[in-house]
Design a protein around this motif. Structure first.
Motif, PDB file in Angstrom:
ATOM      1  N   GLY A 191       4.666  10.128   8.432  1.00 36.68           N
ATOM      2  CA  GLY A 191       5.069  11.204   7.540  1.00 36.68           C
ATOM      3  C   GLY A 191       6.527  11.215   7.166  1.00 36.68           C
ATOM      4  O   GLY A 191       6.994  12.131   6.474  1.00 36.68           O
ATOM      5  N   TYR A 192       7.307  10.208   7.602  1.00 43.16           N
ATOM      6  CA  TYR A 192       8.719  10.150   7.262  1.00 43.16           C
ATOM      7  C   TYR A 192       8.893   9.803   5.787  1.00 43.16           C
ATOM      8  O   TYR A 192       8.081   9.082   5.199  1.00 43.16           O
ATOM      9  CB  TYR A 192       9.457   9.082   8.063  1.00 43.16           C
ATOM     10  CG  TYR A 192       9.391   9.192   9.563  1.00 43.16           C
ATOM     11  CD1 TYR A 192       8.917  10.326  10.208  1.00 43.16           C
ATOM     12  CD2 TYR A 192       9.837   8.137  10.353  1.00 43.16           C
ATOM     13  CE1 TYR A 192       8.881  10.397  11.590  1.00 43.16           C
ATOM     14  CE2 TYR A 192       9.803   8.200  11.738  1.00 43.16           C
ATOM     15  CZ  TYR A 192       9.314   9.332  12.348  1.00 43.16           C
ATOM     16  OH  TYR A 192       9.270   9.395  13.713  1.00 43.16           O
ATOM     17  N   THR A 193       9.969  10.272   5.205  1.00 45.45           N
ATOM     18  CA  THR A 193      10.417   9.762   3.911  1.00 45.45           C
ATOM     19  C   THR A 193      11.267   8.526   4.187  1.00 45.45           C
ATOM     20  O   THR A 193      12.139   8.551   5.061  1.00 45.45           O
ATOM     21  CB  THR A 193      11.254  10.814   3.161  1.00 45.45           C
ATOM     22  OG1 THR A 193      10.390  11.889   2.778  1.00 45.45           O
ATOM     23  CG2 THR A 193      11.891  10.233   1.912  1.00 45.45           C
ATOM     24  N   SER A 194      11.006   7.451   3.458  1.00 51.73           N
ATOM     25  CA  SER A 194      11.727   6.201   3.693  1.00 51.73           C
ATOM     26  C   SER A 194      12.619   5.835   2.517  1.00 51.73           C
ATOM     27  O   SER A 194      12.245   6.015   1.357  1.00 51.73           O
ATOM     28  CB  SER A 194      10.750   5.054   3.947  1.00 51.73           C
ATOM     29  OG  SER A 194      10.276   5.052   5.271  1.00 51.73           O
ATOM     30  N   LEU A 195      13.773   5.293   2.853  1.00 50.70           N
ATOM     31  CA  LEU A 195      14.703   4.753   1.877  1.00 50.70           C
ATOM     32  C   LEU A 195      14.919   3.296   2.236  1.00 50.70           C
ATOM     33  O   LEU A 195      15.414   2.971   3.327  1.00 50.70           O
ATOM     34  CB  LEU A 195      16.018   5.533   1.941  1.00 50.70           C
ATOM     35  CG  LEU A 195      16.959   5.501   0.742  1.00 50.70           C
ATOM     36  CD1 LEU A 195      16.265   5.965  -0.535  1.00 50.70           C
ATOM     37  CD2 LEU A 195      18.187   6.367   1.031  1.00 50.70           C
ATOM     38  N   VAL A 196      14.489   2.406   1.346  1.00 55.82           N
ATOM     39  CA  VAL A 196      14.574   0.960   1.574  1.00 55.82           C
ATOM     40  C   VAL A 196      15.733   0.452   0.730  1.00 55.82           C
ATOM     41  O   VAL A 196      15.634   0.361  -0.486  1.00 55.82           O
ATOM     42  CB  VAL A 196      13.265   0.256   1.189  1.00 55.82           C
ATOM     43  CG1 VAL A 196      13.306  -1.217   1.579  1.00 55.82           C
ATOM     44  CG2 VAL A 196      12.067   0.957   1.841  1.00 55.82           C
TER      45      VAL A 196
ATOM     46  N   GLY B 189       0.794  -1.219   0.000  1.00 52.95           N
ATOM     47  CA  GLY B 189       0.000   0.000   0.000  1.00 52.95           C
ATOM     48  C   GLY B 189       0.824   1.266   0.000  1.00 52.95           C
ATOM     49  O   GLY B 189       0.353   2.327   0.414  1.00 52.95           O
ATOM     50  N   LEU B 190       2.067   1.165  -0.492  1.00 55.33           N
ATOM     51  CA  LEU B 190       2.985   2.303  -0.483  1.00 55.33           C
ATOM     52  C   LEU B 190       3.280   2.762  -1.903  1.00 55.33           C
ATOM     53  O   LEU B 190       3.415   1.941  -2.818  1.00 55.33           O
ATOM     54  CB  LEU B 190       4.307   1.909   0.195  1.00 55.33           C
ATOM     55  CG  LEU B 190       4.193   1.448   1.653  1.00 55.33           C
ATOM     56  CD1 LEU B 190       5.471   0.756   2.086  1.00 55.33           C
ATOM     57  CD2 LEU B 190       3.884   2.638   2.567  1.00 55.33           C
ATOM     58  N   SER B 191       3.405   4.062  -2.063  1.00 52.43           N
ATOM     59  CA  SER B 191       3.792   4.624  -3.356  1.00 52.43           C
ATOM     60  C   SER B 191       5.295   4.879  -3.322  1.00 52.43           C
ATOM     61  O   SER B 191       5.781   5.687  -2.525  1.00 52.43           O
ATOM     62  CB  SER B 191       3.038   5.936  -3.610  1.00 52.43           C
ATOM     63  OG  SER B 191       3.459   6.522  -4.824  1.00 52.43           O
ATOM     64  N   ALA B 192       6.037   4.175  -4.164  1.00 52.72           N
ATOM     65  CA  ALA B 192       7.497   4.258  -4.135  1.00 52.72           C
ATOM     66  C   ALA B 192       8.035   4.421  -5.543  1.00 52.72           C
ATOM     67  O   ALA B 192       7.395   4.057  -6.528  1.00 52.72           O
ATOM     68  CB  ALA B 192       8.082   3.002  -3.491  1.00 52.72           C
ATOM     69  N   ARG B 193       9.227   4.985  -5.614  1.00 58.68           N
ATOM     70  CA  ARG B 193       9.924   5.003  -6.897  1.00 58.68           C
ATOM     71  C   ARG B 193      11.318   4.415  -6.720  1.00 58.68           C
ATOM     72  O   ARG B 193      11.902   4.464  -5.628  1.00 58.68           O
ATOM     73  CB  ARG B 193       9.989   6.398  -7.488  1.00 58.68           C
ATOM     74  CG  ARG B 193      10.680   7.457  -6.674  1.00 58.68           C
ATOM     75  CD  ARG B 193      10.524   8.811  -7.345  1.00 58.68           C
ATOM     76  NE  ARG B 193      11.091   9.907  -6.584  1.00 58.68           N
ATOM     77  CZ  ARG B 193      12.339  10.357  -6.735  1.00 58.68           C
ATOM     78  NH1 ARG B 193      13.143   9.777  -7.620  1.00 58.68           N
ATOM     79  NH2 ARG B 193      12.780  11.374  -6.006  1.00 58.68           N
ATOM     80  N   ASP B 194      11.829   3.850  -7.793  1.00 55.52           N
ATOM     81  CA  ASP B 194      13.141   3.237  -7.770  1.00 55.52           C
ATOM     82  C   ASP B 194      14.222   4.307  -7.881  1.00 55.52           C
ATOM     83  O   ASP B 194      14.151   5.190  -8.744  1.00 55.52           O
ATOM     84  CB  ASP B 194      13.298   2.242  -8.924  1.00 55.52           C
ATOM     85  CG  ASP B 194      12.373   1.047  -8.789  1.00 55.52           C
ATOM     86  OD1 ASP B 194      12.207   0.559  -7.656  1.00 55.52           O
ATOM     87  OD2 ASP B 194      11.826   0.594  -9.814  1.00 55.52           O
TER      88      ASP B 194
ATOM     89  N   LEU C 251      12.349   4.542  -2.771  1.00 51.79           N
ATOM     90  CA  LEU C 251      12.148   5.807  -2.089  1.00 51.79           C
ATOM     91  C   LEU C 251      10.654   6.029  -1.912  1.00 51.79           C
ATOM     92  O   LEU C 251       9.910   6.101  -2.887  1.00 51.79           O
ATOM     93  CB  LEU C 251      12.761   6.952  -2.893  1.00 51.79           C
ATOM     94  CG  LEU C 251      12.585   8.360  -2.312  1.00 51.79           C
ATOM     95  CD1 LEU C 251      13.319   8.489  -0.979  1.00 51.79           C
ATOM     96  CD2 LEU C 251      13.072   9.419  -3.299  1.00 51.79           C
ATOM     97  N   VAL C 252      10.227   6.111  -0.674  1.00 53.59           N
ATOM     98  CA  VAL C 252       8.834   6.381  -0.331  1.00 53.59           C
ATOM     99  C   VAL C 252       8.799   7.778   0.280  1.00 53.59           C
ATOM    100  O   VAL C 252       9.266   7.981   1.398  1.00 53.59           O
ATOM    101  CB  VAL C 252       8.283   5.346   0.661  1.00 53.59           C
ATOM    102  CG1 VAL C 252       6.816   5.643   0.983  1.00 53.59           C
ATOM    103  CG2 VAL C 252       8.422   3.932   0.106  1.00 53.59           C
ATOM    104  N   GLU C 253       8.295   8.729  -0.479  1.00 52.60           N
ATOM    105  CA  GLU C 253       8.347  10.115  -0.036  1.00 52.60           C
ATOM    106  C   GLU C 253       7.307  10.396   1.031  1.00 52.60           C
ATOM    107  O   GLU C 253       6.150   9.971   0.932  1.00 52.60           O
ATOM    108  CB  GLU C 253       8.167  11.049  -1.232  1.00 52.60           C
ATOM    109  CG  GLU C 253       9.322  10.942  -2.235  1.00 52.60           C
ATOM    110  CD  GLU C 253       9.225  11.940  -3.363  1.00 52.60           C
ATOM    111  OE1 GLU C 253       8.208  12.674  -3.406  1.00 52.60           O
ATOM    112  OE2 GLU C 253      10.151  11.984  -4.193  1.00 52.60           O
ATOM    113  N   GLY C 254       7.741  11.105   2.067  1.00 52.89           N
ATOM    114  CA  GLY C 254       6.853  11.421   3.171  1.00 52.89           C
ATOM    115  C   GLY C 254       5.919  12.566   2.849  1.00 52.89           C
ATOM    116  O   GLY C 254       6.124  13.323   1.892  1.00 52.89           O
ATOM    117  N   LYS C 255       4.895  12.690   3.642  1.00 56.21           N
ATOM    118  CA  LYS C 255       3.935  13.772   3.479  1.00 56.21           C
ATOM    119  C   LYS C 255       4.209  14.839   4.526  1.00 56.21           C
ATOM    120  O   LYS C 255       4.595  14.532   5.657  1.00 56.21           O
ATOM    121  CB  LYS C 255       2.510  13.235   3.633  1.00 56.21           C
ATOM    122  CG  LYS C 255       2.142  12.208   2.567  1.00 56.21           C
ATOM    123  CD  LYS C 255       0.740  11.669   2.784  1.00 56.21           C
ATOM    124  CE  LYS C 255       0.387  10.638   1.711  1.00 56.21           C
ATOM    125  NZ  LYS C 255      -0.975  10.075   1.922  1.00 56.21           N
TER     126      LYS C 255
END
Length: 330
Positions: free
Chosen positions: A124-129, A70-75, A89-93
């Protein structure tokens, strides 16, 4: 399915089939006689339908990719000494100043950390996986063998730099199993003091000697057998003979011995049934540093605390981060 200690365990899990495809399973267990149980499939990979006799691996890796979680991510690719290391990269709000970097364990794909990424996104964090060298997704280095976090930390450090260059003013590290070894090495580096605001560790490897002994026992060998492996990790030329890129400084990776050096608020989540990374090590570290280390205990195996009770895991991490990282209102 066959009735085993795993298949009757409380919680929600995933089956990964050897012929491709996956299936999420419900928490409810249905009795099908002395040798069999049944669990309902709640979701599966697109177009996949399992058949009787299919072989599958039981897993806590519940989400296959960010979309499935359920996450919006980009490579993106993190520049490392060995080349580009793929990351999501899952950008925070809202406020973009707080980032979470999610570090998976040995033998596990980065998708395993998505269980924690959901919480970071909710806050609301930006995540880097991230991926790292020789993990099957990141660059290949040397013989392709793991160095138990010693060289992999350089790739995680590159991810920290990426985050800082893109607006991160403070960072939360999520470390799973060996990912905890990597995270704690980052915390130990003086240049990140004031940048790393908190650490969340699931089933952490805090002492490799204890882990090696535990895995010997799990394999049916005496714990003392693990002592025989130590010189092959810690001494040259023995480490070179087994294909390691470097010696493993086991004392430097023993966070019970180094407990006094910890400086960042740390949440440890650990299962009582963990036969890979013994929970007693986490308990000792908590007892030594109750001022800085919080420990939440689950009835679960290695890296399976979320699966055993997702709601409790989510609320535990959310409340802890809210108190220790977001307490200034940001």
């Amino acid at each position: 399915m066959d009735r085993t200690a795993q298949t009757i365990t409380d919680g929600i899990y995933n089956l990964w089939f050897e012929n491709g495809g996956w299936a999420q399973l419900s928490a409810e267990v249905f009795d099908r006689g002395p040798a069999r149980i049944a669990r309902a499939m709640t979701s599966s990979s697109p177009g996949f339908s399992p058949s009787a006799g299919d072989r599958a691996s039981w897993s806590g890796i519940y989400f296959a990719n960010p979309t499935h979680a359920g996450l919006s991510a980009r490579d993106v690719a993190i520049d490392t000494v060995g080349g580009g290391a793929p990351a999501w990269l899952v950008e925070g709000k809202g406020d973009r100043s707080t980032w979470a970097i999610h570090i998976h364990g040995l033998g596990s794909p980065r998708a395993g950390t998505l269980r924690g990424v959901q919480i970071a996104a909710d806050l609301g964090y930006t995540s880097l996986v991230i991926s790292y060298r020789n993990d099957g997704g990141g660059p290949t280095a040397g013989s392709g063998r793991s160095s138990l976090g010693v060289t992999e930390v350089e790739d995680a450090e590159a991810a920290v730099h990426y985050a800082m260059q893109n607006g991160a003013q403070r960072i939360v590290l999520f470390g799973w199993s060996m990912g905890a070894t990597i995270a704690l090495q980052l915390v130990d580096r003086a240049r990140y003091h004031g940048i790393v605001a908190g650490v969340v560790l699931e089933s952490p490897v805090l002492d490799w000697v204890a882990v090696i002994k535990a895995n010997c026992v799990r394999s049916g060998l005496p714990a003392a057998t693990g002592i025989l492996a130590i010189p092959w990790l810690a001494l040259r030329p023995l480490s070179h003979m087994v294909g390691l890129p470097t010696t493993i400084p086991l004392r430097d990776l023993d966070w019970v011995e180094r407990a006094a050096e910890l400086t960042v608020p740390t949440l440890i989540i650990h299962g009582t049934r963990d036969d890979s990374a013994p929970i007693r090590v986490s308990q000792v570290l908590h007892d030594l540093r109750p001022d800085l280390v919080d420990l939440e205990v689950f009835t679960a195996g290695h890296t399976l605390s979320w699966n055993s009770d997702p709601e409790r895991w989510r609320s535990t991490v959310t409340e802890w981060l809210s108190a220790h990282v977001n307490s200034d209102g940001r």
